[in-house]
Design an enzyme around this catalytic site. Sequence first.
Site, PDB file in Angstrom:
ATOM      1  N   ASP A  67       0.821  -1.217   0.000  1.00 59.23           N
ATOM      2  CA  ASP A  67       0.000   0.000   0.000  1.00 59.23           C
ATOM      3  C   ASP A  67       0.853   1.263   0.000  1.00 59.23           C
ATOM      4  OD1 ASP A  67       0.956  -0.333   2.582  1.00 59.23           O
ATOM      5  OD2 ASP A  67      -0.985  -0.806   3.437  1.00 59.23           O
ATOM      6  N   ASP A 142      -7.232  -2.200  14.253  1.00 58.67           N
ATOM      7  CA  ASP A 142      -8.623  -2.430  13.846  1.00 58.67           C
ATOM      8  C   ASP A 142      -8.753  -3.703  13.000  1.00 58.67           C
ATOM      9  OD1 ASP A 142      -7.534  -1.702  11.424  1.00 58.67           O
ATOM     10  OD2 ASP A 142      -8.896  -0.025  11.047  1.00 58.67           O
ATOM     11  N   HIS A 144      -7.001  -4.529  10.342  1.00 56.80           N
ATOM     12  CA  HIS A 144      -6.791  -4.423   8.895  1.00 56.80           C
ATOM     13  C   HIS A 144      -5.545  -5.156   8.419  1.00 56.80           C
ATOM     14  CE1 HIS A 144      -4.445  -0.354   9.391  1.00 56.80           C
ATOM     15  NE2 HIS A 144      -3.641  -1.369   9.521  1.00 56.80           N
ATOM     16  N   GLU A 149      -9.574  -1.569   5.576  1.00 55.96           N
ATOM     17  CA  GLU A 149     -10.209  -1.203   6.839  1.00 55.96           C
ATOM     18  C   GLU A 149     -11.502  -2.017   7.030  1.00 55.96           C
ATOM     19  OE1 GLU A 149      -8.228   0.207   8.565  1.00 55.96           O
ATOM     20  OE2 GLU A 149      -7.646   2.234   8.019  1.00 55.96           O
TER      21      GLU A 149
HETATM   22  P1  PGA Z   1       2.284  -1.361  12.727  1.00 59.82           P
HETATM   23  O1  PGA Z   1       1.154  -1.376  11.623  1.00 59.82           O
HETATM   24  O2  PGA Z   1       3.302  -2.388  12.301  1.00 59.82           O
HETATM   25  O3  PGA Z   1       2.858   0.029  12.685  1.00 59.82           O
HETATM   26  O4  PGA Z   1       1.644  -1.702  14.023  1.00 59.82           O
HETATM   27  C1  PGA Z   1       0.679  -2.595  11.179  1.00 59.82           C
HETATM   28  C2  PGA Z   1      -0.421  -2.393  10.165  1.00 59.82           C
HETATM   29  O5  PGA Z   1      -1.107  -1.361  10.206  1.00 59.82           O
HETATM   30  O6  PGA Z   1      -0.600  -3.283   9.321  1.00 59.82           O
END
Ligand code: PGA
Length: 271
Positions: A67, A142, A144, A149
């Site tokens: 992404d 959350d 994702h 999302e």
């Molecule tokens: P993070 O993010 O490694 O910064 O916790 C993980 C994600 O959003 O997939």
Amino acid sequence: MDIIIRDSYEEMSKYAAGKIAEFIRKKPDCVLGLATGSTPLGTYRELVRMHKEEGLDFSEVRTFNLDEYFGIGIDLEIPYNQDQSYARFMYEELLKHINIKEENVHVPDGRTKDPEKYCAWYEDEIKRVGGIDLQLLGIGRDGHWAFNEPGSSLASRTRIQALAKETLDDNYESFYKNAGIARDQMPHFAITMGVGTILEARNIMMIASGKKKADVIAKAIEGPVTSQITASAIQLHPGGVMVVLDREAAACLANRDYYIYAEKIKKQYSL
Ligand code: PGA
């Protein structure tokens, strides 16, 4: 699903990097799906170490990132690659330290003016190289996967997605605050591979660390498959699936003892 639990973030990162290195050694021109965020930093550090000290060779490896923020360099007038873009993150944390060829690196282009066409092209590129051999993934609080999302279809493809408040909060803390960028100046959209795109990778490795991921990891692995926690789609993957956790992230798993036992006995029987 192989669920691997290690005592610390460092050990989790070493295990994940070791598995990625195995893929590269077996298939030097493998296609890796890469992720950003705080979680993979240790994995990337270890891959860089293996490149420098053990000669791990990335010269034929192809990569596709999950992404990228949409609007960077357009709406925010932040010059591309001098910003909080994921392209820059990948360059700083991994790519500039290894011998990968620039033409083999793909990060979705957040500056595109025709997102629909661009997203279709990104999907086609993945197909053109024969699909992703190993996709590395984190998980958001959350639930994702990439920027899929809650409410994203489990069959979704690469597209533009509005970011959830929780995601904006977390990414602000991790990547924007220290750079002195105001919360309301963060990009609110991203280009993201879809859950359906991710599920087509031949192998998947999800990594998570720390207490704040414990609850969502249990939901994703042991709860019902639901578009409200898009990482729960991991349960639908037909191929090689690894979940690599540190002790804190594994704390809420109901079957934790079984996963630890299963890893041990598989090793004992060389499976
Ligand atoms: P993070 O993010 O490694 O910064 O916790 C993980 C994600 O959003 O997939």
